[in-house]
Design an enzyme around this catalytic site. Structure first.
Site, PDB file in Angstrom:
ATOM      1  N   LYS A  84       7.394  32.145  35.744  1.00 19.58           N
ATOM      2  CA  LYS A  84       7.727  30.717  35.824  1.00 19.58           C
ATOM      3  C   LYS A  84       6.717  29.822  35.109  1.00 19.58           C
ATOM      4  CE  LYS A  84      11.504  30.838  38.367  1.00 19.58           C
ATOM      5  NZ  LYS A  84      12.784  30.366  37.787  1.00 19.58           N
ATOM      6  N   GLU A 106      12.708  21.313  41.325  1.00 19.63           N
ATOM      7  CA  GLU A 106      13.424  21.923  42.434  1.00 19.63           C
ATOM      8  C   GLU A 106      12.830  23.309  42.643  1.00 19.63           C
ATOM      9  OE1 GLU A 106      14.332  22.151  39.362  1.00 19.63           O
ATOM     10  OE2 GLU A 106      14.654  24.321  39.192  1.00 19.63           O
ATOM     11  N   SER A 372       9.451  40.454  36.372  1.00 23.39           N
ATOM     12  CA  SER A 372       9.278  39.005  36.230  1.00 23.39           C
ATOM     13  C   SER A 372       8.315  38.403  37.243  1.00 23.39           C
ATOM     14  CB  SER A 372      10.638  38.319  36.320  1.00 23.39           C
ATOM     15  OG  SER A 372      11.291  38.683  37.522  1.00 23.39           O
TER      16      SER A 372
END
Lengths: 390, 278
Positions: A84, A106, A372
């Protein structure tokens, strides 16, 4: 192809009030994309601050079990514990270049909220994160992390009180505060230009992986696998391989099974619809109402998916499969034990698919799995699940 | 002349009321619409309930979810439009919707059904002019006005592009934000109304945040031809669960009070009886 479209998908299905902000964002993005000063600063943050490049780890035990050569792209080792941060550093720096004074975001599981809080702290921008009330309870530790990092977490009590409602709330905030606020969207979803911006900032994953595997093996991999919720880690690793002769597989949340209503597999089981600003695949009823979704992995628990994935599905360039909660949980435990790497439950879906399918590659086959994120955030939840239950 | 054009030719300014179809229930929804019209709503905006109404504030979002929980479908909304049409043949009805409802049904079928039910206009809140080519031919074929939205953030160039396709009236969004009641309206309304007035002869109606008689007066004094009130009326429905007489009376009282804002503020030296009902 029309600007902002991926085949027929994408577009800008937003209230008129937002259009000026999207136009401004598109212009700024076009400018910073070309600006050497922006690239120089982003490179600095990615390398010196976030820890890029991340390793491409050859996994000996996994390779032995699967009968082919298996590499993990280690986004779990990026600062913050997930891919991220690639996107939040890029967008936060862009917000700085745009003169914005506030970031909103969000978050579902909290990973994107944490990554935004980190980027905001590093770049000295105040951060407010919308999070469904249900998720604030399920992910209390991440709420604490965000607050520790200086962000304010705003619980969202409307709708299903999960990720999609957090996105709705963030969009409402943005509409009201366009002039000084950047909405730092966390996945390759939403109206143009967000899917493009997020894909570009995440493509560093695939660019590195492609170079690393060429250095190591002298050739491209046979298959690249990544999990798909909104689809940002998947598009990030797939995009640099799209023109290559490499099989690409996206793995969606099969939840309790695709034949039940409890899953998040919008590409496997959804239909074409407009949701949160873009035309894509959507889990919806006959009237066009978004359906409630389910996944053991909060980051995959979403009724829609990025529009570029919709195009890649239709063209057949990427194959989309689904993995159930039980398979993902098994892979979560398996990778922890076998390689000493605890994967995020989201990433465990990609591992689970590899466990199911790797045998087809043969012993010279090369498989790259995008890991990830790391699974520390999930450990407490998994501990509550009785061993026999999955 | 269309029903919407006829209304604005006959009356100026007009009072536009908003309700979500199926709120608080499918049957009760017609009683609400009827009460609004009988109390003085000149044009009725009926929202099709949708699961993710991102342009709306909390009051209207809860109404969407109440209507969906009651099981309201687009078919029920068209049935409601038919009932309103029978009750008040002269009152224009505008359907307010998010685009996925239309996309799912197919624009051809949607506009045919809307026209057959007697709707006069459709306002698609999340379909900016860039994307509106997908519905334009169908709206035209069925004689449905496409109500365009202009926001305070809309550039002059976009205003021109939007107005080229608009018909019926133009919906001016008063503020940067979602729907919902506000203590006061932003000062820029007169500027927005004036700027758009220079570019079109269409009627201009102002909505978002308009919730008190003094807001209505501000909007009318800014030169608008209509005001749109939503959340203030939807909140009354929410506050009277299962109490139809109370809801009916509160709706009537609120609409009568809001309508008073349509009348210019009397100068202190003008005797009361000389004021003209508008």
């Amino acid at each position: 192809m029309k600007a902002g479209r991926y085949g027929v998908y994408g577009g800008q299905y937003v209230p008129e009030t937002l259009m000026s902000a999207l136009i401004e964002l598109e212009e700024t993005y076009g400018r910073v994309h070309e600006d050497p000063e922006f690239s120089r600063r982003l490179d600095w943050y990615l390398h010196e601050y976030a820890g890029r490049e991340t390793p491409l780890t050859y996994c000996e035990n996994l390779s032995r079990d699967l009968g082919c050569r298996v590499y993990l792209k280690r986004e779990d080792l990026l600062h913050g514990g997930a891919h991220k941060l690639n996107n939040t550093l890029g967008q936060a720096l862009m917000a700085k270049f745009m003169g914005k004074r506030r970031l909103i975001a969000e978050t579902g599981a909290g990973q994107h909220g944490v990554a935004t809080a980190i980027a905001g702290a590093a770049l000295d921008l105040p951060v407010e994160v919308y999070m469904g009330e249900v998720d604030t309870r399920r992910q209390a530790l991440n709420v604490f992390r965000m607050e520790l990092l200086g962000a304010r977490v705003i619980p969202v009590a409307s709708g299903s009180r999960t990720l999609k409602d957090a996105i709705n709330a963030a969009m409402r905030d943005w509409v009201a505060n366009l002039r000084d606020t950047h909405y730092l969207l966390g996945s390759c979803v939403g109206p143009h230009p967000f899917p493009r911006i997020v894909r570009d900032f995440q493509s560093v994953i695939g660019e590195e992986a492609r170079r690393q595997v060429l250095e190591r093996e002298g050739r491209l991999p046979d298959t690249v696998v990544a999990c798909v919720g909104g689809g940002s880690n998947a598009i990030g690793i797939f995009y640099p391989f799209v023109s290559d002769d490499v099989a690409l597989v996206g793995v969606e949340a099969g939840g309790e099974g695709l034949d039940t209503p409890h899953h998040g597999a919008s590409l496997s089981r959804g239909s074409v619809g407009v949701f949160q600003g873009a035309l894509s695949y959507l889990l919806q009823d006959g009237d066009g109402q978004a359906l409630e979704t389910h996944s053991i992995a909060a980051g995959l628990d979403h009724p829609s998916v990025g529009p570029e994935h919709a195009m890649l599905k239709d063209s057949g360039r990427v194959r989309y499969e689904a993995v159930t909660d039980a398979e993902a949980l098994k892979a979560f435990r398996y990778l922890s034990r076998t390689e000493g790497i605890i994967p995020a439950l989201e990433s465990a879906h990609a591992v689970a698919y590899a466990l199911r399918a790797a045998g087809d590659l043969g012993e010279d086959g090369i498989l790259v799995i995008n890991l990830s994120g790391r699974g520390d955030k999930d450990v407490a939840d998994v501990a509550k699940i009785p061993r026999g239950a999955a | 002349m269309s029903r919407i054009d006829g209304l604005f030719a006959r009356k100026n300014p007009v009072f536009i009321g908003f309700t979500v179809a199926g709120d608080p229930g499918i049957g009760a929804s017609f009683r609400v619409a009827k009460a609004m019209i009988d109390a003085g709503v000149d044009l009725l905006e009926i929202a099709i309930p949708y699961s993710d109404p991102v342009a709306d504030g909390p009051v209207i979002e809860r109404a969407h979810l109440r209507a969906l929980r009651a099981g309201t479908t687009p078919d029920d909304v068209f049935a409601l439009v038919r009932q309103v049409r029978e009750h008040a043949p002269e009152v224009p009805v505008v359907l307010f919707t998010y685009y996925n409802i239309i996309h799912r049904r197919g624009p051809g079928r949607f506009f045919a059904e809307a026209a057959a039910a007697g709707a006069d206009g459709v306002l698609i809140v999340d379909l900016p002019s860039e994307e509106s080519g997908e519905v334009a031919p169908f709206a035209a074929r069925h004689g449905i006005d496409r109500i365009a939205l202009i926001a305070p953030t809309t550039s002059p160039e976009r205003q021109h592009a939007i107005l080229r396709e608009a018909s019926g009236f133009v919906y001016l969004i008063s503020l940067e934000g979602v729907t919902g009641e506000r203590d006061r309206l932003p000062p820029g309304i007169a500027g927005l109304v004036g700027a758009v007035r220079e570019k079109t002869d269409l009627a201009l109606a102002v909505g978002f945040g308009v919730s008190r008689p003094e807001h209505v007066r501000t909007v009318v004094e800014a030169g608008a031809n209509g005001v749109i009130v939503g959340s203030a009326l939807v909140r009354i429905i929410e506050e009277h669960p299962g109490d139809w007489p109370g809801m009916h009376e509160a709706l009537r009282t609120a609409i009568v009070a809001l309508r008073r804002g349509l009348i210019p503020d009397p100068e202190p030296d003008i005797p009361r009886r000389e004021r003209v009902e508008g």
